[in-house]
Design a protein around this motif. Structure first.
Motif, PDB file in Angstrom:
ATOM      1  N   UNK A 123       7.773   8.121  74.123  1.00 41.97           N
ATOM      2  CA  UNK A 123       7.594   9.398  74.821  1.00 41.97           C
ATOM      3  C   UNK A 123       8.545  10.469  74.276  1.00 41.97           C
ATOM      4  N   UNK A 124       8.184  11.706  74.530  1.00 42.64           N
ATOM      5  CA  UNK A 124       9.013  12.809  74.031  1.00 42.64           C
ATOM      6  C   UNK A 124      10.426  12.752  74.595  1.00 42.64           C
ATOM      7  N   UNK A 125      10.567  12.287  75.856  1.00 39.49           N
ATOM      8  CA  UNK A 125      11.902  12.230  76.454  1.00 39.49           C
ATOM      9  C   UNK A 125      12.751  11.131  75.828  1.00 39.49           C
ATOM     10  N   UNK A 126      12.136  10.171  75.201  1.00 42.76           N
ATOM     11  CA  UNK A 126      12.887   9.168  74.448  1.00 42.76           C
ATOM     12  C   UNK A 126      13.204   9.695  73.049  1.00 42.76           C
ATOM     13  N   UNK A 127      12.249  10.360  72.429  1.00 37.52           N
ATOM     14  CA  UNK A 127      12.462  10.887  71.081  1.00 37.52           C
ATOM     15  C   UNK A 127      13.655  11.839  71.026  1.00 37.52           C
ATOM     16  N   UNK A 128      13.803  12.668  72.047  1.00 36.09           N
ATOM     17  CA  UNK A 128      14.819  13.725  72.013  1.00 36.09           C
ATOM     18  C   UNK A 128      16.209  13.233  72.384  1.00 36.09           C
ATOM     19  N   UNK A 129      16.318  12.053  72.979  1.00 29.76           N
ATOM     20  CA  UNK A 129      17.605  11.577  73.496  1.00 29.76           C
ATOM     21  C   UNK A 129      18.158  10.484  72.574  1.00 29.76           C
ATOM     22  N   UNK A 130      18.791  10.882  71.486  1.00 31.82           N
ATOM     23  CA  UNK A 130      19.332   9.922  70.530  1.00 31.82           C
ATOM     24  C   UNK A 130      20.613   9.264  71.018  1.00 31.82           C
ATOM     25  N   UNK A 131      21.276   9.856  72.004  1.00 33.19           N
ATOM     26  CA  UNK A 131      22.478   9.232  72.561  1.00 33.19           C
ATOM     27  C   UNK A 131      22.109   8.016  73.403  1.00 33.19           C
ATOM     28  N   UNK A 132      21.139   8.173  74.254  1.00 36.63           N
ATOM     29  CA  UNK A 132      20.727   7.070  75.148  1.00 36.63           C
ATOM     30  C   UNK A 132      19.869   6.049  74.420  1.00 36.63           C
ATOM     31  N   UNK A 133      19.076   6.532  73.476  1.00 34.10           N
ATOM     32  CA  UNK A 133      18.158   5.652  72.742  1.00 34.10           C
ATOM     33  C   UNK A 133      18.446   5.772  71.246  1.00 34.10           C
ATOM     34  N   UNK A 134      19.496   5.132  70.767  1.00 28.63           N
ATOM     35  CA  UNK A 134      19.940   5.310  69.378  1.00 28.63           C
ATOM     36  C   UNK A 134      18.918   4.824  68.362  1.00 28.63           C
ATOM     37  N   UNK A 135      18.987   5.431  67.191  1.00 29.17           N
ATOM     38  CA  UNK A 135      18.109   5.067  66.097  1.00 29.17           C
ATOM     39  C   UNK A 135      18.784   4.050  65.174  1.00 29.17           C
ATOM     40  N   UNK A 136      17.965   3.291  64.476  1.00 29.00           N
ATOM     41  CA  UNK A 136      18.493   2.473  63.398  1.00 29.00           C
ATOM     42  C   UNK A 136      19.016   3.394  62.305  1.00 29.00           C
ATOM     43  N   UNK A 137      20.005   2.896  61.543  1.00 27.64           N
ATOM     44  CA  UNK A 137      20.617   3.717  60.504  1.00 27.64           C
ATOM     45  C   UNK A 137      20.607   2.985  59.160  1.00 27.64           C
ATOM     46  N   UNK A 138      20.567   3.792  58.102  1.00 30.88           N
ATOM     47  CA  UNK A 138      20.672   3.251  56.761  1.00 30.88           C
ATOM     48  C   UNK A 138      22.108   3.050  56.359  1.00 30.88           C
ATOM     49  N   UNK A 139      22.347   2.577  55.142  1.00 30.32           N
ATOM     50  CA  UNK A 139      23.699   2.321  54.670  1.00 30.32           C
ATOM     51  C   UNK A 139      24.541   3.586  54.643  1.00 30.32           C
ATOM     52  N   UNK A 140      23.893   4.730  54.438  1.00 24.21           N
ATOM     53  CA  UNK A 140      24.616   5.994  54.371  1.00 24.21           C
ATOM     54  C   UNK A 140      24.899   6.582  55.748  1.00 24.21           C
ATOM     55  N   UNK A 141      24.428   5.913  56.805  1.00 25.56           N
ATOM     56  CA  UNK A 141      24.665   6.397  58.158  1.00 25.56           C
ATOM     57  C   UNK A 141      23.604   7.353  58.666  1.00 25.56           C
ATOM     58  N   UNK A 142      22.551   7.562  57.898  1.00 28.62           N
ATOM     59  CA  UNK A 142      21.485   8.466  58.330  1.00 28.62           C
ATOM     60  C   UNK A 142      20.582   7.790  59.361  1.00 28.62           C
ATOM     61  N   UNK A 143      20.169   8.557  60.358  1.00 29.95           N
ATOM     62  CA  UNK A 143      19.265   8.034  61.379  1.00 29.95           C
ATOM     63  C   UNK A 143      17.861   7.873  60.815  1.00 29.95           C
ATOM     64  N   UNK A 144      17.235   6.740  61.120  1.00 35.81           N
ATOM     65  CA  UNK A 144      15.843   6.507  60.762  1.00 35.81           C
ATOM     66  C   UNK A 144      14.938   6.968  61.905  1.00 35.81           C
ATOM     67  N   UNK A 145      13.652   7.110  61.594  1.00 33.01           N
ATOM     68  CA  UNK A 145      12.682   7.487  62.627  1.00 33.01           C
ATOM     69  C   UNK A 145      12.216   6.257  63.386  1.00 33.01           C
ATOM     70  N   UNK A 146      13.164   5.403  63.728  1.00 35.19           N
ATOM     71  CA  UNK A 146      12.835   4.145  64.383  1.00 35.19           C
ATOM     72  C   UNK A 146      13.980   3.759  65.315  1.00 35.19           C
ATOM     73  N   UNK A 147      13.636   3.315  66.515  1.00 32.64           N
ATOM     74  CA  UNK A 147      14.654   2.874  67.455  1.00 32.64           C
ATOM     75  C   UNK A 147      15.388   1.656  66.909  1.00 32.64           C
ATOM     76  N   UNK A 148      16.675   1.610  67.166  1.00 34.19           N
ATOM     77  CA  UNK A 148      17.431   0.400  66.848  1.00 34.19           C
ATOM     78  C   UNK A 148      17.125  -0.650  67.908  1.00 34.19           C
ATOM     79  N   UNK A 149      16.946  -1.899  67.501  1.00 32.50           N
ATOM     80  CA  UNK A 149      16.674  -2.945  68.492  1.00 32.50           C
ATOM     81  C   UNK A 149      17.930  -3.447  69.188  1.00 32.50           C
ATOM     82  N   UNK A 150      19.074  -2.826  68.930  1.00 31.96           N
ATOM     83  CA  UNK A 150      20.336  -3.371  69.401  1.00 31.96           C
ATOM     84  C   UNK A 150      20.733  -2.871  70.794  1.00 31.96           C
ATOM     85  N   UNK A 151      19.927  -1.999  71.414  1.00 31.18           N
ATOM     86  CA  UNK A 151      20.410  -1.288  72.601  1.00 31.18           C
ATOM     87  C   UNK A 151      19.576  -1.606  73.846  1.00 31.18           C
ATOM     88  N   UNK A 152      20.269  -1.977  74.887  1.00 28.11           N
ATOM     89  CA  UNK A 152      19.640  -2.386  76.146  1.00 28.11           C
ATOM     90  C   UNK A 152      18.834  -1.266  76.771  1.00 28.11           C
TER      91      UNK A 152
END
Length: 547
Positions: free
Chosen positions: A133-162
């Protein structure tokens, strides 16, 4: 001797018991059972094989778009439609659920006597998180993204967060609760796919701070216990990784599995599956329909994790998924590769049942469906983008013939008395298959010029010396596979159809149509224009043995 007459009370008791048994069967929700080596889907008390098709991703987001589509789906001879339900439209605002599209799908399917498999496009779809949902897309603090080696956010949720998996699980549970309320009697929805082609690309694993900490931590106890308990039955890909460290029973991910990109994939598979398993658990707590996860496949031997979605349920990590997500009933391949046989074989290992929720929609679909169902007892075959298929597509004839044979197919699943026939390349000559007490010596169509005239079909042993041979573009003769007279002859061959489960014979084939009873031929005669050589058919064959 007169017939025995039961007392009125006893008769009443039997009638009540029969009525209660009928009600119990009617109340059963779809579920999975084992028959021999096969896993069957039971719907309304009977085995059900899905002759299906999957809609394009956005088709089910509009009931106006779908309205003219239903009649076409019926004309294509489908009995089941796979359709998306997306988190972004089910929960447009947090805690506010809208199931109007779901109800529209239910209504359309019921009016056209079709079953549904719902595809939950939640946290992930094809390795990205575009359906959140849009409210999940916009909230990167609550719903963090997976990151690459350079620390850039991917367009994909990280599976590490409750917070992420809990939000997805709440929405999925609400969907399943709604289905229980509106569909548990009708049972229009018979299965649910949880997420779609999950994984991470182009990195082999998540490099966010939470993921790095987890990667440096010990492998979870639950996974190590699973590996130890199943050490003698692990698939070779995981077994080889573990063996490379001397089967260590504790340690970090690299200490247990080695310091390679394949360890990255195992790490991601555990966390992706754990996330999705929790979502499935939440859904099953509301309404326990069968649930599965599907895979974007490895395309060739040169690809490494990240070239395809790393962590998804590809066959090499099925053991990791089983350990992490027991609420997922099985894992399913989306097959767009040309080596259809090899993919099917890789997914039926360790007892994983075969379901094909996505497949190529070209003319090869008409052939591949026979192999999946006859050779591997598949519970579903579904070309993708099914609404694109024209009403002269050869798949329609295949579905129509398989529908005729379905009572016999489900009766013989898991018995070893059914085999598929599939020619994948024009230069292939044939094969010999043991079916029942005979070897079937199959000769493929060496004159094949394309996908529409290569060999396909099934061979079914329905009784002593009795076989059904169905499909097209191959020949078969039989030889004994058990002690006794050395030779097998064809006693009789009938062409025919099944109507409401009853065999209706047509021509009795002999002479040119059987090479004087030496071989069973499909088509019986390529010069018989009236019968039509391009359409599959059913032949009933009776054999005898002699010295």
């Amino acid at each position: 001797m007169k017939d025995k007459v039961l007392p009125r009370r006893a008769t009443l008791v039997l009638l009540v018991a029969a009525f209660q048994a009928t009600l119990a069967g009617a109340a059963e929700i779809p579920h999975l059972v084992r028959q021999g080596t096969a896993t069957q889907l039971i719907v309304a008390g009977e085995p059900f094989v899905m002759l299906a098709g999957e809609l394009h991703n956005s088709s089910a987001s509009s009931m106006a778009y779908m309205e003219p589509m239903w009649e076409k789906l019926v004309a294509l001879k489908l009995n089941t439609v796979l359709a998306t339900v997306t988190w972004e439209l089910v929960e447009p605002a947090e805690g506010q659920f809208d199931f109007s599209l779901v109800d529209g799908l239910l209504q359309g399917a019921r009016e056209h006597d079709l079953k549904l498999v719902l595809l939950w496009f939640g946290s992930w779809k094809n390795g990205v998180s575009s359906y959140i949902p849009t409210w999940v897309k916009k909230d990167l603090e609550r719903f963090p993204r997976a990151q690459g080696k350079s620390g850039n956010n991917k367009l994909v949720l990280s599976p590490m967060h409750e917070a992420s998996w809990k939000a997805d699980a709440r929405a999925f549970a609400a969907l399943m609760r709604h289905l229980r309320r509106v569909d548990s009697d009708e049972r229009t929805v018979i299965m649910v796919q949880v997420e779609n082609e999950v994984g991470l690309m182009p990195e082999s694993r998540d490099h966010s701070a939470a993921a790095e900490a987890a990667f440096r931590s010990p492998v979870p106890r639950e996974l190590m216990e699973y590996l130890k308990e199943n050490k003698n039955a692990l698939l070779p890909e995981v077994d080889e990784l573990w063996a490379s460290t001397g089967y260590r029973e504790s340690g970090t991910w690299t200490q247990v599995f080695g310091d390679t990109v394949w360890t990255d994939e195992v790490f991601m598979a555990w966390h992706m599956a754990r996330y999705i398993g929790r979502i499935a658990e939440a859904g099953k707590a509301e309404y326990p329909l069968p649930m599965y996860a599907n895979a974007w496949l490895v395309q060739n031997d040169r690809e490494k994790p990240g070239d395809y979605p790393s962590g998804g349920p590809v066959s090499r990590v099925m053991d990791i998924w089983r350990a992490a997500a027991p609420a997922i009933d099985f894992l399913a391949p989306d097959i767009y590769l040309h080596d259809f046989k090899a993919v099917c074989a890789s997914y039926v290992r360790s007892g994983n049942p075969l379901m094909i929720p996505e497949a190529r929609q070209g003319p090869e679909a008409a052939r591949n469906v026979f192999w999946a169902i006859a050779e591997h007892d598949a519970m579903c075959f579904a070309p993708f983008g099914i609404e694109d298929i024209d009403e002269d597509h050869p798949l329609i004839d295949s579905y129509e013939l398989l529908y005729q044979l379905m009572p016999l197919i489900v009766r013989h699943q898991g018995t070893g008395r059914m085999a598929g026939v599939l020619q994948e390349r024009p230069e292939e000559e044939g094969t010999t298959i043991r079916v029942g007490d005979y070897n079937a010596n199959v000769r493929y169509n060496r004159q094949a010029k394309g996908q529409t005239d290569m060999s396909y079909g099934l061979i079914l042993n329905v009784g002593p010396d009795e076989y059904l041979v169905a499909g097209n573009w191959f020949q078969v003769n039989f030889s004994p596979a058990t002690p006794g007279p050395r030779h097998a002859g064809i006693l009789q061959v009938w062409e025919g159809v099944y109507e409401d489960g009853r065999w209706v014979p047509g021509r009795c084939l002999n002479g040119d149509e059987t090479a004087a009873h030496w071989v069973v031929k499909l088509p019986p005669n390529t010069h018989d224009l009236f019968a039509g050589s391009n359409r599959p058919r059913i032949l009933q064959v009776t054999l005898y043995r002699h010295d």
